[in-house]
Design an enzyme around this catalytic site. Sequence first.
Site, PDB file in Angstrom:
ATOM      1  N   ARG A 181     -56.403 -16.204   4.925  1.00 15.26           N
ATOM      2  CA  ARG A 181     -55.790 -17.528   5.023  1.00 15.26           C
ATOM      3  C   ARG A 181     -56.180 -18.324   3.776  1.00 15.26           C
ATOM      4  O   ARG A 181     -57.312 -18.789   3.646  1.00 15.26           O
ATOM      5  CB  ARG A 181     -56.290 -18.223   6.295  1.00 15.26           C
TER       6      ARG A 181
ATOM      7  N   HIS B 237     -57.809 -23.838   7.693  1.00 10.92           N
ATOM      8  CA  HIS B 237     -57.463 -23.372   9.038  1.00 10.92           C
ATOM      9  C   HIS B 237     -56.357 -24.237   9.626  1.00 10.92           C
ATOM     10  O   HIS B 237     -55.373 -23.737  10.163  1.00 10.92           O
ATOM     11  CB  HIS B 237     -58.703 -23.424   9.931  1.00 10.92           C
TER      12      HIS B 237
ATOM     13  N   TYR C  90     -67.252 -24.090   3.533  1.00  8.15           N
ATOM     14  CA  TYR C  90     -67.830 -22.837   4.035  1.00  8.15           C
ATOM     15  C   TYR C  90     -67.401 -21.582   3.272  1.00  8.15           C
ATOM     16  O   TYR C  90     -67.798 -20.481   3.624  1.00  8.15           O
ATOM     17  CB  TYR C  90     -67.491 -22.663   5.526  1.00  8.15           C
TER      18      TYR C  90
END
Length: 388
Positions: free
Chosen positions: A274, A278, A287
């Site tokens: 991805r 998200h 992250y």
Amino acid sequence: MTDRQRTDLTPPEPESYGGPVEYLSQDDLRVPTHQLVTPDGAYDESSIPDLDDEAFRDLYRWMVSDRVFNRRMVKIQRRGELGTFGTTRGQEASIVGSAYTIAPDDWMYLGRAWTAMFMRGVPMRDMILFWRGIEESQQSFAEHNSQIAIAVGAHLPLATGTAWGMDIRDADEITMAYLGDGATSTGVVHEGLNLAGALEVPALFFCQNNQYAISMPFSEQTGANTIAQKALAYGIDAIRVDGQDVLAVYDAVMEARERVKRGEPVFVESVTYRLDAHTTSDDPHRYRTEEEEQAWEENDPIERYRSFLESEGLWAAIDHDAIVEEINAEFDAALAAANDFSEREVSEMFAHVYEELPPELRRQLTEFEQFLEEHPEAYDYIDQRPKG
């Protein structure tokens, strides 16, 4: 009862007696990844799926459609015209390659795979309405044998149940459920897969391992080396495929679908990434590193497929800019239609649950409408949800 189930009832017979305790380790398990076109564009002509030129070009158009729709939805969300949106950039080959195998009568339950529904005829307008919380969109989805699940993994028991019904009716169609790597960490996915394996239903589980469950990397979600190998615990055969290779995904899922039609559930792990957040409310830079993102950007599924089309002499017949312009125009029309959607009526509190309103709800609706007629001042205290 099948032969496999009958054998499960007999006492186990070891190969030999005595000796040391032996472990069954995942390190002894070979899990190959199916790939047809390498990242640098190399491929074996004999392994390419038997599709005509128009189908090869169609795959490209749908992949571009996914990317354009994703970009436009993010833009209108940033303008405050949507609450949130789950992005798909980078997963185009995984979504389109798998959806291209599905027949019209098959049922589809989705997580993050909106373009799969467009390929079945769902209008863009209804997808925009869905992300604005308008119930009519789900009715439209159902008319095309599709449903979107927002609760992570919650649709897998439904998919298994639908496939079970198909098996009871001896139907020719299958059920296909899309899920993400994060969903495999939920209990409800265990229940859906376990039941599918036990009942041997015509269900195909397509897991897009996009490497993150929101901010949790795959390596920290599980001790398993792959997601595909988990299917074996449920008595389900599995395939692991390069999710950046649209032809490999199509080839793997098409082969799986034929097995599923015989009543053998299959689990497919599509290894993808991805590229965006998200959802539009997420910040992936908290992250993951820019180096990681750049490495996957260089493995862009659309560019990889374009190299194949060029090698096959098919690219000359494709006008990329015209495709983008066409999809943008389709989105503009869909957005205008969504913006024209009327304000909600209070009577809709009673709608969209039953095909025919039960007597008790009909009584309540009549009583409510009578109350509003006698007390129009009550509208001052009713917040009618706007049209989007």
